[in-house]
Design a protein around this motif. Structure first.
Motif, PDB file in Angstrom:
ATOM      1  N   GLU A 161       0.909  -1.271   0.192  1.00 22.41           N
ATOM      2  CA  GLU A 161       0.032   0.130   0.049  1.00 22.41           C
ATOM      3  C   GLU A 161       0.829   1.292   0.021  1.00 22.41           C
ATOM      4  OE1 GLU A 161      -3.171   0.597  -0.163  1.00 22.41           O
ATOM      5  OE2 GLU A 161      -3.618  -1.679  -0.525  1.00 22.41           O
ATOM      6  N   ILE A 162       1.805   1.294   0.788  1.00 26.80           N
ATOM      7  CA  ILE A 162       2.746   2.406   0.835  1.00 26.80           C
ATOM      8  C   ILE A 162       3.666   2.691  -0.467  1.00 26.80           C
ATOM      9  CG2 ILE A 162       4.972   3.588   2.189  1.00 26.80           C
ATOM     10  CD1 ILE A 162       3.811   2.257   4.669  1.00 26.80           C
ATOM     11  N   SER A 163       3.927   1.476  -0.896  1.00 26.12           N
ATOM     12  CA  SER A 163       4.714   1.774  -2.379  1.00 26.12           C
ATOM     13  C   SER A 163       3.848   2.151  -3.479  1.00 26.12           C
ATOM     14  CB  SER A 163       5.724   0.462  -2.668  1.00 26.12           C
ATOM     15  OG  SER A 163       4.654  -0.472  -2.609  1.00 26.12           O
ATOM     16  N   ARG A 164       2.496   2.302  -3.451  1.00 31.67           N
ATOM     17  CA  ARG A 164       1.899   2.882  -4.404  1.00 31.67           C
ATOM     18  C   ARG A 164       1.967   4.237  -4.250  1.00 31.67           C
ATOM     19  NH1 ARG A 164      -4.154   0.017  -3.594  1.00 31.67           N
ATOM     20  NH2 ARG A 164      -4.513   1.283  -5.305  1.00 31.67           N
ATOM     21  N   LEU A 165       2.496   4.922  -3.300  1.00 33.11           N
ATOM     22  CA  LEU A 165       2.627   6.563  -3.270  1.00 33.11           C
ATOM     23  C   LEU A 165       3.557   6.585  -4.203  1.00 33.11           C
ATOM     24  CD1 LEU A 165       2.192   6.801   0.557  1.00 33.11           C
ATOM     25  CD2 LEU A 165       0.530   7.432  -1.053  1.00 33.11           C
ATOM     26  N   PRO A 166       3.588   7.921  -5.009  1.00 33.02           N
ATOM     27  CA  PRO A 166       4.545   8.490  -6.003  1.00 33.02           C
ATOM     28  C   PRO A 166       5.927   8.592  -5.008  1.00 33.02           C
ATOM     29  CG  PRO A 166       3.169  10.179  -5.511  1.00 33.02           C
ATOM     30  CD  PRO A 166       2.432   9.032  -4.750  1.00 33.02           C
ATOM     31  N   GLY A 167       6.925   7.963  -5.502  1.00 37.66           N
ATOM     32  CA  GLY A 167       8.203   8.194  -5.394  1.00 37.66           C
ATOM     33  C   GLY A 167       8.890   7.402  -3.970  1.00 37.66           C
ATOM     34  N   ILE A 168       7.865   6.372  -3.711  1.00 35.89           N
ATOM     35  CA  ILE A 168       8.258   5.606  -2.564  1.00 35.89           C
ATOM     36  C   ILE A 168       8.243   4.053  -3.283  1.00 35.89           C
ATOM     37  CG2 ILE A 168       7.534   4.726  -0.452  1.00 35.89           C
ATOM     38  CD1 ILE A 168       6.502   7.410   0.139  1.00 35.89           C
ATOM     39  N   GLY A 169       9.439   3.452  -3.415  1.00 35.91           N
ATOM     40  CA  GLY A 169       9.559   2.259  -3.582  1.00 35.91           C
ATOM     41  C   GLY A 169       9.200   1.208  -2.415  1.00 35.91           C
ATOM     42  N   LYS A 170       9.658  -0.127  -2.865  1.00 36.71           N
ATOM     43  CA  LYS A 170       9.505  -1.191  -1.731  1.00 36.71           C
ATOM     44  C   LYS A 170      10.396  -1.098  -0.444  1.00 36.71           C
ATOM     45  CE  LYS A 170       6.422  -3.962  -4.265  1.00 36.71           C
ATOM     46  NZ  LYS A 170       5.457  -5.018  -3.929  1.00 36.71           N
ATOM     47  N   LYS A 171      11.705  -0.557  -1.076  1.00 33.49           N
ATOM     48  CA  LYS A 171      12.539  -0.611  -0.010  1.00 33.49           C
ATOM     49  C   LYS A 171      12.357   0.418   1.133  1.00 33.49           C
ATOM     50  CE  LYS A 171      16.365  -3.331  -1.260  1.00 33.49           C
ATOM     51  NZ  LYS A 171      17.719  -3.523  -0.837  1.00 33.49           N
ATOM     52  N   THR A 172      12.031   1.568   0.642  1.00 36.65           N
ATOM     53  CA  THR A 172      11.644   2.815   1.433  1.00 36.65           C
ATOM     54  C   THR A 172      10.321   2.338   2.338  1.00 36.65           C
ATOM     55  OG1 THR A 172      12.482   4.184  -0.273  1.00 36.65           O
ATOM     56  CG2 THR A 172      11.063   5.219   1.547  1.00 36.65           C
ATOM     57  N   ALA A 173       9.291   1.809   1.411  1.00 41.48           N
ATOM     58  CA  ALA A 173       8.214   1.149   2.171  1.00 41.48           C
ATOM     59  C   ALA A 173       8.471   0.550   3.288  1.00 41.48           C
ATOM     60  CB  ALA A 173       6.949   0.777   1.243  1.00 41.48           C
ATOM     61  N   LEU A 174       9.384  -0.517   3.233  1.00 45.25           N
ATOM     62  CA  LEU A 174       9.752  -1.398   4.255  1.00 45.25           C
ATOM     63  C   LEU A 174      10.286  -0.629   5.401  1.00 45.25           C
ATOM     64  CD1 LEU A 174       9.866  -4.329   5.174  1.00 45.25           C
ATOM     65  CD2 LEU A 174      12.121  -4.518   4.084  1.00 45.25           C
ATOM     66  N   ARG A 175      11.363   0.246   4.913  1.00 49.63           N
ATOM     67  CA  ARG A 175      11.593   0.993   6.131  1.00 49.63           C
ATOM     68  C   ARG A 175      10.919   1.864   6.867  1.00 49.63           C
ATOM     69  NH1 ARG A 175      14.070   6.082   6.204  1.00 49.63           N
ATOM     70  NH2 ARG A 175      13.621   6.195   3.772  1.00 49.63           N
ATOM     71  N   LEU A 176       9.738   2.416   6.248  1.00 48.92           N
ATOM     72  CA  LEU A 176       8.820   3.009   7.112  1.00 48.92           C
ATOM     73  C   LEU A 176       7.923   1.925   7.717  1.00 48.92           C
ATOM     74  CD1 LEU A 176       7.431   5.585   4.187  1.00 48.92           C
ATOM     75  CD2 LEU A 176       9.056   5.922   6.191  1.00 48.92           C
ATOM     76  N   VAL A 177       7.608   0.906   7.270  1.00 47.88           N
ATOM     77  CA  VAL A 177       6.785   0.117   8.123  1.00 47.88           C
ATOM     78  C   VAL A 177       7.768  -0.612   9.317  1.00 47.88           C
ATOM     79  CG1 VAL A 177       6.330  -2.429   7.898  1.00 47.88           C
ATOM     80  CG2 VAL A 177       5.435  -1.082   6.159  1.00 47.88           C
ATOM     81  N   LEU A 178       8.819  -0.675   9.200  1.00 47.17           N
ATOM     82  CA  LEU A 178       9.841  -1.211  10.348  1.00 47.17           C
ATOM     83  C   LEU A 178       9.884   0.122  11.464  1.00 47.17           C
ATOM     84  CD1 LEU A 178      12.540  -3.127   8.447  1.00 47.17           C
ATOM     85  CD2 LEU A 178      10.572  -3.933   9.701  1.00 47.17           C
ATOM     86  N   HIS A 179       9.794   1.432  10.820  1.00 42.53           N
ATOM     87  CA  HIS A 179       9.963   2.457  11.719  1.00 42.53           C
ATOM     88  C   HIS A 179       8.585   2.310  12.653  1.00 42.53           C
ATOM     89  CE1 HIS A 179      10.182   6.365  13.096  1.00 42.53           C
ATOM     90  NE2 HIS A 179       9.132   6.687  12.760  1.00 42.53           N
ATOM     91  N   LEU A 180       7.518   2.312  11.891  1.00 41.37           N
ATOM     92  CA  LEU A 180       6.270   2.185  12.424  1.00 41.37           C
ATOM     93  C   LEU A 180       6.085   1.222  13.562  1.00 41.37           C
ATOM     94  CD1 LEU A 180       3.708   3.386   9.648  1.00 41.37           C
ATOM     95  CD2 LEU A 180       4.527   4.802  11.610  1.00 41.37           C
TER      96      LEU A 180
END
Lengths: 207, 207
Positions: free
Chosen positions: B14-33
């Protein structure tokens, strides 16, 4: 920044609390969501809430799990005599992607870092020691602990600490090889890595 | 990427559907949350849902609003005889931040772009024409429309289209000045901008 609406301001503020996302990026994401169907935002929000409220951690290795024990610890195909100790979840994912490791994991949740105020008690180190000890009185004794920690001062400190604590168990403790990456060129490798790769050379095998 | 949990996989997708956010960044955000308090994620998700479901658009200028009419259109301090036409919301925010404009806005929601399949009917152009016409039969006639559109082919096409449609209203149509940015150096300015800045030179005033 002046926002035309309190709703936008709130969303921008919440999004920009995420690491690596500033107010401008947050605003761009907000405007993107406003242009998408309502469902896109609702699905995103639902997935975040489900993530945070439903994720559990494995009682054995502290990996994420949907029940009490994670899929890796539950699996009958994994070698229960080897435990690979890692800093965090992405490391497990990286090692799993190599397909080279069939043992179990133990996730510390960080590394010892006096500067950031992280001591041994903040990590799952005691739980590792206990896990190894308890395995010895059961049928499936852990034979080896592989330390796959970052090649930093904090990683080295953590590795040293764990090795000392594991000493009395008498099991083998190893660490993943440091050296020149596959495809890397000697002349562009830093001298510490190159020096270590000479010291820790391995026998050349013709198999 | 293999995920250790379906919940993480969903959130990353879901997060990586946002513009400019790939799977790796999305995973980093998920782990942060996952490392933050549960409330952090819930507040983030709530702010997104509130944003998407409660934001309304001003019926006059299509700016975001919390009611039917936005704060700028409602204000008695704004000059109702001038309308500044912009592509989207961030442009309004940028112009408002200058403090140099006291009139009203009209947000097109994009610019004409045949390549991206955006035609005049996809934008709020008709609503602008109607707004100007209706103002002429009321007490507060619009005197001037300022086009503050991007300096691209699409922006120029849109400006041309709007100017032609506004012709029969007889009001003044202007466009924001293109030229060398304040603090910019002549020798590093591209020739199109420099050429235009000479053609559209203004009288030097000693006031």
């Amino acid at each position: 920044m002046n926002f035309p609406s309190k709703l936008i301001e709130n969303a921008v503020n919440e999004i920009s609390r995420l690491p690596g996302i500033g107010k401008k990026t947050a605003l761009r994401l907000v405007l993107h969501l406003l242009k998408q169907k309502e469902n896109t935002t609702i699905e995103l929000a639902d997935s975040l809430i489900a993530l945070r409220t439903k994720v559990r951690y494995c009682q054995v290795c502290h990996n994420v799990a949907e029940g009490e024990i994670c899929d890796i610890c539950k699996s009958h195909r994994r070698d229960k005599s080897i435990i690979c100790v890692v800093e965090d979840l992405p490391d497990v994912m990286a090692i799993e992607n190599t397909g080279q490791f069939q043992g179990l994991y133990h996730i510390l949740g960080g590394v010892i870092s006096p500067i950031q105020g992280v001591g041994p008690d903040d990590l799952k180190i005691e739980s590792l020691i206990k896990r190894v000890f308890e395995s010895q009185s059961s049928g499936e004794a852990v034979q080896e602990v592989i330390l796959a920690l970052p090649a930093t001062m904090e990683g080295d400190t953590t590795a040293f600490f764990i090795t000392r604590r594991l000493k009395e168990t008498g099991i083998k403790v190893s660490t993943i090889a440091r050296g020149i990456p596959v495809g890397g060129e000697l002349e562009y490798t830093d001298e510490v890595t190159l020096g270590r790769s000479i010291l820790t050379r391995v026998n050349y095998s013709l198999d």
